[in-house]
Design an enzyme around this catalytic site. Structure first.
Site, PDB file in Angstrom:
ATOM      1  N   THR A 121       0.829  -1.213   0.000  1.00 32.94           N
ATOM      2  CA  THR A 121       0.000   0.000   0.000  1.00 32.94           C
ATOM      3  C   THR A 121       0.865   1.266   0.000  1.00 32.94           C
ATOM      4  O   THR A 121       1.888   1.317   0.683  1.00 32.94           O
ATOM      5  CB  THR A 121      -0.914   0.003   1.242  1.00 32.94           C
ATOM      6  OG1 THR A 121      -1.675  -1.193   1.235  1.00 32.94           O
ATOM      7  CG2 THR A 121      -1.854   1.200   1.242  1.00 32.94           C
ATOM      8  N   GLU A 122       0.433   2.248  -0.769  1.00 30.77           N
ATOM      9  CA  GLU A 122       1.141   3.538  -0.843  1.00 30.77           C
ATOM     10  C   GLU A 122       0.128   4.654  -0.625  1.00 30.77           C
ATOM     11  O   GLU A 122      -1.083   4.422  -0.732  1.00 30.77           O
ATOM     12  CB  GLU A 122       1.778   3.695  -2.226  1.00 30.77           C
ATOM     13  CG  GLU A 122       2.796   2.620  -2.516  1.00 30.77           C
ATOM     14  CD  GLU A 122       3.399   2.744  -3.921  1.00 30.77           C
ATOM     15  OE1 GLU A 122       3.069   3.738  -4.626  1.00 30.77           O
ATOM     16  OE2 GLU A 122       4.172   1.863  -4.282  1.00 30.77           O
ATOM     17  N   PRO A 123       0.607   5.867  -0.387  1.00 33.93           N
ATOM     18  CA  PRO A 123      -0.343   6.970  -0.171  1.00 33.93           C
ATOM     19  C   PRO A 123      -1.341   7.110  -1.330  1.00 33.93           C
ATOM     20  O   PRO A 123      -2.518   7.387  -1.104  1.00 33.93           O
ATOM     21  CB  PRO A 123       0.563   8.200  -0.065  1.00 33.93           C
ATOM     22  CG  PRO A 123       1.863   7.653   0.447  1.00 33.93           C
ATOM     23  CD  PRO A 123       1.994   6.289  -0.152  1.00 33.93           C
ATOM     24  N   SER A 127      -6.728   0.717  -2.566  1.00 37.44           N
ATOM     25  CA  SER A 127      -7.529  -0.302  -3.255  1.00 37.44           C
ATOM     26  C   SER A 127      -7.065  -0.466  -4.702  1.00 37.44           C
ATOM     27  O   SER A 127      -7.153  -1.548  -5.271  1.00 37.44           O
ATOM     28  CB  SER A 127      -9.007   0.112  -3.245  1.00 37.44           C
ATOM     29  OG  SER A 127      -9.460   0.231  -1.926  1.00 37.44           O
ATOM     30  N   PHE A 359      -8.675  -3.874   5.507  1.00 37.83           N
ATOM     31  CA  PHE A 359      -7.373  -4.252   4.930  1.00 37.83           C
ATOM     32  C   PHE A 359      -7.416  -5.588   4.172  1.00 37.83           C
ATOM     33  O   PHE A 359      -8.399  -6.300   4.217  1.00 37.83           O
ATOM     34  CB  PHE A 359      -6.210  -4.145   5.925  1.00 37.83           C
ATOM     35  CG  PHE A 359      -6.177  -5.022   7.139  1.00 37.83           C
ATOM     36  CD1 PHE A 359      -6.942  -6.153   7.265  1.00 37.83           C
ATOM     37  CD2 PHE A 359      -5.307  -4.702   8.181  1.00 37.83           C
ATOM     38  CE1 PHE A 359      -6.851  -6.960   8.386  1.00 37.83           C
ATOM     39  CE2 PHE A 359      -5.197  -5.486   9.305  1.00 37.83           C
ATOM     40  CZ  PHE A 359      -5.974  -6.616   9.405  1.00 37.83           C
ATOM     41  N   GLU A 360      -6.356  -5.807   3.417  1.00 34.16           N
ATOM     42  CA  GLU A 360      -6.258  -6.958   2.488  1.00 34.16           C
ATOM     43  C   GLU A 360      -7.422  -6.950   1.499  1.00 34.16           C
ATOM     44  O   GLU A 360      -7.976  -8.003   1.149  1.00 34.16           O
ATOM     45  CB  GLU A 360      -6.153  -8.267   3.269  1.00 34.16           C
ATOM     46  CG  GLU A 360      -4.942  -8.221   4.196  1.00 34.16           C
ATOM     47  CD  GLU A 360      -4.379  -9.548   4.572  1.00 34.16           C
ATOM     48  OE1 GLU A 360      -4.617 -10.516   3.828  1.00 34.16           O
ATOM     49  OE2 GLU A 360      -3.671  -9.602   5.586  1.00 34.16           O
ATOM     50  N   ALA A 362     -10.527  -3.889   0.577  1.00 34.37           N
ATOM     51  CA  ALA A 362     -11.752  -3.387   1.222  1.00 34.37           C
ATOM     52  C   ALA A 362     -12.933  -4.243   0.748  1.00 34.37           C
ATOM     53  O   ALA A 362     -13.012  -4.613  -0.428  1.00 34.37           O
ATOM     54  CB  ALA A 362     -11.966  -1.923   0.851  1.00 34.37           C
ATOM     55  N   ASN A 363     -13.841  -4.556   1.682  1.00 34.58           N
ATOM     56  CA  ASN A 363     -14.903  -5.514   1.350  1.00 34.58           C
ATOM     57  C   ASN A 363     -15.730  -5.107   0.140  1.00 34.58           C
ATOM     58  O   ASN A 363     -16.117  -5.951  -0.668  1.00 34.58           O
ATOM     59  CB  ASN A 363     -15.804  -5.734   2.564  1.00 34.58           C
ATOM     60  CG  ASN A 363     -15.159  -6.663   3.582  1.00 34.58           C
ATOM     61  OD1 ASN A 363     -13.978  -6.976   3.472  1.00 34.58           O
ATOM     62  ND2 ASN A 363     -15.910  -7.094   4.574  1.00 34.58           N
ATOM     63  N   ASP A 364     -16.021  -3.811   0.003  1.00 37.27           N
ATOM     64  CA  ASP A 364     -16.856  -3.414  -1.133  1.00 37.27           C
ATOM     65  C   ASP A 364     -16.128  -3.611  -2.461  1.00 37.27           C
ATOM     66  O   ASP A 364     -16.757  -3.907  -3.480  1.00 37.27           O
ATOM     67  CB  ASP A 364     -17.320  -1.961  -0.956  1.00 37.27           C
ATOM     68  CG  ASP A 364     -18.320  -1.860   0.188  1.00 37.27           C
ATOM     69  OD1 ASP A 364     -19.253  -2.682   0.224  1.00 37.27           O
ATOM     70  OD2 ASP A 364     -18.138  -1.003   1.068  1.00 37.27           O
TER      71      ASP A 364
HETATM   72  C1  LIG Z   1      -4.041  -1.530  10.448  1.00 32.59           C
HETATM   73  C2  LIG Z   1      -3.720  -1.676   9.001  1.00 32.59           C
HETATM   74  C3  LIG Z   1      -2.789  -2.614   8.598  1.00 32.59           C
HETATM   75  C4  LIG Z   1      -2.462  -2.736   7.247  1.00 32.59           C
HETATM   76  N1  LIG Z   1      -1.482  -3.618   6.866  1.00 32.59           N
HETATM   77  C5  LIG Z   1      -1.025  -3.592   5.593  1.00 32.59           C
HETATM   78  C6  LIG Z   1       0.128  -4.354   5.220  1.00 32.59           C
HETATM   79  O1  LIG Z   1       0.702  -5.100   6.014  1.00 32.59           O
HETATM   80  N2  LIG Z   1       0.605  -4.222   3.956  1.00 32.59           N
HETATM   81  C7  LIG Z   1       0.000  -3.414   3.036  1.00 32.59           C
HETATM   82  O2  LIG Z   1       0.485  -3.333   1.922  1.00 32.59           O
HETATM   83  N3  LIG Z   1      -1.110  -2.709   3.354  1.00 32.59           N
HETATM   84  C8  LIG Z   1      -1.623  -2.763   4.603  1.00 32.59           C
HETATM   85  N4  LIG Z   1      -2.719  -2.021   4.951  1.00 32.59           N
HETATM   86  C9  LIG Z   1      -3.367  -1.213   3.935  1.00 32.59           C
HETATM   87  C10 LIG Z   1      -4.737  -1.746   3.536  1.00 32.59           C
HETATM   88  O3  LIG Z   1      -4.624  -2.923   2.808  1.00 32.59           O
HETATM   89  C11 LIG Z   1      -5.456  -0.605   2.788  1.00 32.59           C
HETATM   90  O4  LIG Z   1      -5.774   0.376   3.763  1.00 32.59           O
HETATM   91  C12 LIG Z   1      -6.689  -1.094   2.069  1.00 32.59           C
HETATM   92  O5  LIG Z   1      -6.319  -1.876   0.952  1.00 32.59           O
HETATM   93  C13 LIG Z   1      -7.575   0.067   1.568  1.00 32.59           C
HETATM   94  O6  LIG Z   1      -6.826   1.017   0.889  1.00 32.59           O
HETATM   95  P1  LIG Z   1      -6.967   2.568   1.315  1.00 32.59           P
HETATM   96  O7  LIG Z   1      -6.777   2.654   2.773  1.00 32.59           O
HETATM   97  O8  LIG Z   1      -6.087   3.371   0.457  1.00 32.59           O
HETATM   98  O9  LIG Z   1      -8.475   2.917   1.018  1.00 32.59           O
HETATM   99  P2  LIG Z   1      -9.112   3.501  -0.393  1.00 32.59           P
HETATM  100  O10 LIG Z   1      -8.569   2.712  -1.509  1.00 32.59           O
HETATM  101  O11 LIG Z   1      -8.895   4.971  -0.402  1.00 32.59           O
HETATM  102  O12 LIG Z   1     -10.610   3.175  -0.184  1.00 32.59           O
HETATM  103  C14 LIG Z   1     -11.375   3.753   0.891  1.00 32.59           C
HETATM  104  C15 LIG Z   1     -12.757   3.129   0.881  1.00 32.59           C
HETATM  105  O13 LIG Z   1     -13.437   3.494  -0.323  1.00 32.59           O
HETATM  106  C16 LIG Z   1     -14.259   2.449  -0.759  1.00 32.59           C
HETATM  107  N5  LIG Z   1     -13.840   2.054  -2.119  1.00 32.59           N
HETATM  108  C17 LIG Z   1     -12.654   2.254  -2.723  1.00 32.59           C
HETATM  109  N6  LIG Z   1     -12.678   1.794  -3.984  1.00 32.59           N
HETATM  110  C18 LIG Z   1     -13.909   1.310  -4.201  1.00 32.59           C
HETATM  111  C19 LIG Z   1     -14.562   0.682  -5.300  1.00 32.59           C
HETATM  112  N7  LIG Z   1     -13.936   0.464  -6.464  1.00 32.59           N
HETATM  113  N8  LIG Z   1     -15.846   0.266  -5.145  1.00 32.59           N
HETATM  114  C20 LIG Z   1     -16.497   0.468  -3.976  1.00 32.59           C
HETATM  115  N9  LIG Z   1     -15.934   1.050  -2.903  1.00 32.59           N
HETATM  116  C21 LIG Z   1     -14.656   1.456  -3.005  1.00 32.59           C
HETATM  117  C22 LIG Z   1     -14.098   1.283   0.263  1.00 32.59           C
HETATM  118  O14 LIG Z   1     -15.127   1.395   1.215  1.00 32.59           O
HETATM  119  C23 LIG Z   1     -12.767   1.591   0.895  1.00 32.59           C
HETATM  120  O15 LIG Z   1     -12.668   1.091   2.215  1.00 32.59           O
HETATM  121  C24 LIG Z   1      -3.095  -1.920   6.286  1.00 32.59           C
HETATM  122  C25 LIG Z   1      -4.066  -0.998   6.702  1.00 32.59           C
HETATM  123  C26 LIG Z   1      -4.366  -0.862   8.033  1.00 32.59           C
HETATM  124  C27 LIG Z   1      -5.383   0.163   8.453  1.00 32.59           C
END
Ligand SMILES: Cc1cc2nc3c(=O)[nH]c(=O)nc-3n(C[C@H](O)[C@H](O)[C@H](O)COP(=O)(O)OP(=O)(O)OC[C@H]3O[C@@H](n4cnc5c(N)ncnc54)[C@H](O)[C@@H]3O)c2cc1C
Length: 476
Positions: A121-123, A127, A359-360, A362-364
């Protein structure tokens, strides 16, 4: 490993967690005591799924899920730390590492001397993993120079081995390919950031990493260059499987605590368990917990079939994370005010479980993907009400929007995905049920799955009107 040995291991884990793992203390301290991690290392848990020739136990995926469920019943941060190490942290290395990479890393990973993390994951790429900006460029000496940021890395503060994904345009013939790299975080130019403060899973370490002109040796490349995305899918299957197993642990602990409470607590001159509404809520919770565990076992049994594992672990991840959050929430509700007080021990379950829906994958996002997969590659089913209901929903999408247009209907795909996830859970529960009680639990989940598949979509014109107002910012 024989069934007896696995049972003995599970007893050892249970005994150790009972004596040494205290979820509230871990939550409050924001860390797992080092002696707990070293105790689990002595029990061999960091090598559970690693090959025996390198000091691992070579457990099947199914047995590994049983261990993670057992740990998660005591504490979710510990289960996440070990589960991440065994899943995302080491799966890539086991599957695609060279003999030299195995020799270098696996023995110390199996002993727990080295803890693994996985950073993708990056800034700007959560998803949407196609948006990775972290860049690895091959230089003339066969080395790679890496620049970029990784965030939210589980085990980040503990890890002595990171597997990272990086964009490697042109490498391996893939114009926009990604690759996986094994990185020692002590390498010059790797900057580990401070611990994040989180809603839950506070004992599990989460940090960011900055890669600033980091030069990696040629043997840091894992597997074939440009194949990172394909590898990622397999690694994520394992991650989702063990995450789901942890959710079964949370659901089990939440239900056990709730049952104790509703038997003991009297209101309206009788125990809460005598209230019919409470009974119905608990019956449903027990059925969901049963289906969660059946689906995890079913997914784990597919470990050698990568496509089936990917599909079933997607369903398991969604069903089990939703289930764990729901059961932890019900635990708080049925504990009443006491549930909201941390000392009771159920509030932490909800806080810890909440992130599993994010994480891993997002469910949606996963639901939409599951719906798309069903549209394009329907799973062969039986001529029964359960499979019939899902197939009917699928056919409706295809009839209303034939051809490519069906692929653009994300809301319908999402709804179909939900039906698919519940169908998979119900199927697993029905197939596993041996006793009348288990059959009753499976029947309850099956009936809910059928109802869910048949549920009409929201009133489309109303949704369109409201969406337009939200997009224009005119909704109050
Ligand atoms: C405690 C913690 C541990 C983690 N550990 C790891 C790790 O070990 N390694 C790693 O690489 N990452 C890790 N992550 C990152 C994690 O996998 C991401 O936070 C996750 O994949 C969601 O990405 P995002 O936070 O950028 O959310 P975004 O991509 O910005 O999405 C935010 C929300 O928007 C909605 N959304 C986004 N896209 C869609 C779509 N196409 N359709 C419908 N809804 C959508 C969903 O509700 C989603 O939750 C971790 C995160 C946390 C909080």
């Amino acid at each position: 490993m024989s069934a007896d040995v696995v049972d003995a291991l599970l007893r050892g884990v249970k005994d150790f967690t009972k004596r040494h793992v205290h979820a509230l203390a871990i939550d409050e301290a924001h860390r797992i005591p080092p002696e707990v991690l070293s105790g689990f290392a002595e029990l061999g848990l960091f090598g559970l799924t690693l090959p025996p020739e390198f000091g691992g136990a070579g457990l099947t995926a199914l047995d590994a899920t049983r261990v993670i469920t057992t740990i998660a019943q005591a504490d979710r941060s510990v289960a996440t730390t070990i589960g991440l190490h065994l899943g995302l942290g080491t799966r890539g290395l086991v599957a695609w590492g060279t003999p030299a990479q195995h020799e270098r890393w696996l023995p110390s990973l199996a002993s727990g001397e080295v803890i693994a993390a996985f950073a993708t994951t990056e800034p700007g790429a959560g998803s949407d993993l196609s948006a990775l900006q972290c860049l690895a460029v091959a230089n003339g000496a066969g080395q790679f120079t890496v620049n970029g940021n990784k965030i939210y890395v589980t085990n980040g503060g503990l890890a002595s081995l990171l597997t990272i994904t990086a964009a490697t345009p042109g490498l391996g013939g893939a114009a926009r390919g990604t690759s996986l790299f094994l990185v020692d975080p002590k390498t010059k130019g790797v900057l580990r950031q401070p611990e994040e403060h989180k809603l839950g899973l506070r004992g599990s370490s989460t940090t960011a990493f900055v890669f600033d002109e980091t030069v990696l040796p040629p043997d840091a490349l894992l597997g074939e260059p440009g194949q990172g995305t394909a590898y990622l899918h397999h690694v994520l299957s394992w991650g989702r499987l063990l995450l789901s197993a942890g959710c079964v642990g949370t659901a089990t602990a939440a239900l056990e605590a709730t049952l104790l409470h509703v038997h003991a607590r009297k209101q309206f001159h009788r125990a809460l368990i005598k209230q019919e509404v409470v009974q119905q809520q608990l019956a449903r919770a027990a059925a969901i917990k049963y289906a969660m565990s059946a689906l995890v076992a079913h997914a784990a049994a597919s470990e050698d079939d990568h496509a089936a594992l990917a599909r079933l672990t997607t369903s398991a991840k969604v069903f089990c994370s939703d289930g764990a959050v729901e059961l932890a929430d019900l635990a708080i509700q049925l504990h009443g005010g006491a549930g909201y007080i941390e000392d009771t021990g159920v509030a932490v379950m909800l806080r810890d479980a909440r992130v599993t829906r994010i994480f891993e994958g997002a469910n949606d996002v996963l639901l939409t993907h599951a719906g798309l997969m069903e549209l394009t590659e329907p799973q062969p089913g039986k001529p029964d009400a359960l499979d019939g209901a899902v197939e009917q929903r699928r056919q409706k999408i295809l009839t209303e929007s034939p051809g490519v247009r069906a692929l653009n209907r994300k809301v319908e795909q999402h709804a179909l995905g939900k039906a698919v996830v519940w169908r998979d859970a119900a199927r697993a529960a029905l197939a596993q049920a041996r006793t009348p009680l288990e059959a009753a639990a499976a029947a309850l989940v099956r009936d809910e799955a059928i109802a869910l598949a048949a549920r009409p979509a929201l009133d489309a014109p109303a949704v369109t009107t409201l969406t337009a107002s939200l997009l224009e910012g005119v909704f109050p």
